[in-house]
Design an enzyme around this catalytic site. Structure first.
Site: not given
Ligand code: E4P
Length: 219
Positions: A87
């Site tokens: 990521k």
């Molecule tokens: C996943 O890849 C993201 O980091 C995550 O869905 C973020 O979610 P949030 O906005 O609920 O923290």
């Protein structure tokens, strides 16, 4: 539609996997910290633990923000397990890193996408996934689902193979709307996945069927 769970909690990952509908996992530094997983060695070990539960892609996020640091971390992460997807944040250095990793056939997930232009650049650099954050846009009274639709149109116009991974999903309706738009993947907390199962008429109907079956058995 591909379903990922958005958590670093091993019990939740096992529970979703045992339902038989789980295709992978996304994590981020906040989700890791929430589970008390800190320090690079513990974090790396935790990724391997997750990969040992789920037969599917596991997104592991770099913490460096400069190009060289991202590449160095990405190479370590990608060697942990064949299912790791690195990521990378949406920045100029992130785009350069995605291009480099894509040339090396290392899978990437470009995170923190909040506009169609960001998604377009990440796809052009060869990202495997882009992660538009639906809920966080809704939080600031923008339209997260509208962004998913815009990216779908753009990727289809040009035949980009980059998959749209709808992230920051907060409700079962977000999942349904992403499915209607044609997001390739949703990443969802366990409570929201389980929310798809529930319907009051299902509960009521089942209660009635059970009561009627039991009546017949008493005769
Ligand atoms: C996943 O890849 C993201 O980091 C995550 O869905 C973020 O979610 P949030 O906005 O609920 O923290």
């Amino acid at each position: 539609m591909i379903f990922f769970i958005d958590t670093a909690n091993l019990n939740e990952i096992k529970e979703a996997y045992n339902l038989g509908i789980l295709d992978g996992v996304t994590t981020n530094p906040t989700l890791m910290a929430k589970e008390g997983i800190t320090g690079s060695n513990n974090i790396l070990k935790h990724y391997v633990d997750i990969c040992n539960i789920v037969d599917g892609y596991v997104s592991a996020e770099v913490n460096a923000t400069d190009y060289k640091g991202m590449i160095a971390e990405a190479e370590i992460l990608s060697e942990l397990h064949q299912n790791i997807v690195v990521k990378i944040p949406m920045t100029a250095d992130g785009i350069k890193a995605i291009k480099y990793l894509s040339n090396k056939e290392i899978k990437t997930n470009c995170t923190l996408i909040f506009s169609a232009g960001q998604a377009l650049l990440a796809a052009k650099a060869g990202a495997t996934f882009v992660s538009p954050f639906v809920g966080r846009l809704d939080d600031i009274q923008a339209d997260g689902l509208q962004l998913i639709a815009q990216i779908r149109l753009i990727f289809d116009n040009y035949g980009f193979e980059t998959q749209i991974l709808a992230a920051s999903i907060r409700t079962p309706m977000h999942i349904i709307q992403c499915a209607e738009i044609g997001a390739d993947v949703v990443t969802v907390p366990l409570s929201v996945i389980l929310g798809l199962i529930k319907h009051p008429l299902t509960d009521k109907g089942l209660e009635q069927f059970t009561a009627d079956y039991n009546k017949g058995n008493k005769q």
